[in-house]
Scaffold this motif. Structure first.
Motif, PDB file in Angstrom:
ATOM      1  N   TYR A 124       0.574  -1.541  -0.190  1.00 58.26           N
ATOM      2  CA  TYR A 124       0.295   0.020  -0.020  1.00 58.26           C
ATOM      3  C   TYR A 124       0.689   1.390   0.419  1.00 58.26           C
ATOM      4  O   TYR A 124       1.447   1.388   0.604  1.00 58.26           O
ATOM      5  N   GLN A 125       0.315   2.098  -0.733  1.00 57.27           N
ATOM      6  CA  GLN A 125       1.570   3.721  -0.851  1.00 57.27           C
ATOM      7  C   GLN A 125       0.233   5.013  -0.691  1.00 57.27           C
ATOM      8  O   GLN A 125      -0.439   4.307  -2.070  1.00 57.27           O
ATOM      9  N   TYR A 126       0.965   5.506  -0.067  1.00 56.77           N
ATOM     10  CA  TYR A 126      -0.158   6.813   0.103  1.00 56.77           C
ATOM     11  C   TYR A 126       0.433   7.960   0.223  1.00 56.77           C
ATOM     12  O   TYR A 126       1.801   8.278   0.907  1.00 56.77           O
ATOM     13  N   PHE A 127      -0.267   8.739  -1.090  1.00 51.18           N
ATOM     14  CA  PHE A 127       1.108   9.927  -1.199  1.00 51.18           C
ATOM     15  C   PHE A 127      -0.021  11.321  -0.682  1.00 51.18           C
ATOM     16  O   PHE A 127      -0.975  11.193  -1.294  1.00 51.18           O
ATOM     17  N   VAL A 140      -5.292  13.059  -0.374  1.00 51.03           N
ATOM     18  CA  VAL A 140      -4.240  11.941   0.146  1.00 51.03           C
ATOM     19  C   VAL A 140      -4.631  11.195  -1.527  1.00 51.03           C
ATOM     20  O   VAL A 140      -5.915  10.745  -2.224  1.00 51.03           O
ATOM     21  N   THR A 141      -3.981  10.686  -2.045  1.00 54.36           N
ATOM     22  CA  THR A 141      -3.877   9.656  -3.312  1.00 54.36           C
ATOM     23  C   THR A 141      -3.768   8.159  -2.942  1.00 54.36           C
ATOM     24  O   THR A 141      -2.225   7.519  -2.109  1.00 54.36           O
ATOM     25  N   GLU A 142      -4.341   6.972  -2.589  1.00 53.62           N
ATOM     26  CA  GLU A 142      -3.939   5.682  -2.539  1.00 53.62           C
ATOM     27  C   GLU A 142      -3.246   4.301  -2.958  1.00 53.62           C
ATOM     28  O   GLU A 142      -4.143   5.253  -4.673  1.00 53.62           O
ATOM     29  N   PHE A 196       4.051   5.579   3.904  1.00 46.52           N
ATOM     30  CA  PHE A 196       3.768   6.411   3.549  1.00 46.52           C
ATOM     31  C   PHE A 196       4.634   7.734   2.476  1.00 46.52           C
ATOM     32  O   PHE A 196       5.692   8.497   3.055  1.00 46.52           O
ATOM     33  N   PHE A 197       4.013   8.318   1.560  1.00 46.76           N
ATOM     34  CA  PHE A 197       5.262   9.934   1.019  1.00 46.76           C
ATOM     35  C   PHE A 197       4.167  10.683   1.112  1.00 46.76           C
ATOM     36  O   PHE A 197       3.276  11.061   0.760  1.00 46.76           O
TER      37      PHE A 197
END
Length: 126
Positions: free
Chosen positions: A21-24, A47-49, A66-67
């Motif tokens: 999972y990446q959250y920008f 937030v973009t997931e 998390f970025f």
């Protein structure tokens, strides 16, 4: 003055194990000033997931990442009243627009009626 913040709680279940999972997260500092001069310093965020499932035969790193993207630019909202002259200018623009559209419609109706009458006269003569 009370300030309420809205937070959203989300629950979900992932059927496929070992995913990534990446959250920008983009954060923009914000100052809101009301008409009386009261300032609220806050942040806007989006937030973009992104989910990446594990590929067969390839190693992937499972986890949650998390970025953060912290904006160097501050947004300022200031509440103001429009002057009476500005209000009157807007009213005149609206009234002028109504007259212009009414004139165009009237012209179409007049010329259309005139053309129809001319056609009918030609039809009667022939």
């Amino acid at each position: 003055m009370e300030v309420f913040f809205y937070t959203r709680l989300v629950h979900w279940f992932q059927e496929t194990p070992n995913g990534m999972y990446q959250y920008f997260i983009k954060v923009v500092p914000t100052i809101c000033t009301n008409i009386r001069g009261y300032k609220i310093q806050s942040n806007q965020f989006s937030v973009t997931e992104h989910y990446k499932s594990p590929e067969i035969g390839r190693r992937s790193l499972p986890g949650v990442f998390f970025f953060y993207d912290l904006s160097p630019i501050k947004v300022t909202f200031t509440e103001t009243h429009a002057s009476f002259l500005h209000f009157m200018t807007n009213v005149c623009a609206i009234v002028g627009g109504i007259f212009t559209v009414a004139g165009i419609v009237d012209s179409f109706i007049y010329h259309g009626h005139k053309a129809l009458r001319k056609k009918m006269e030609i039809g009667k003569l022939g």
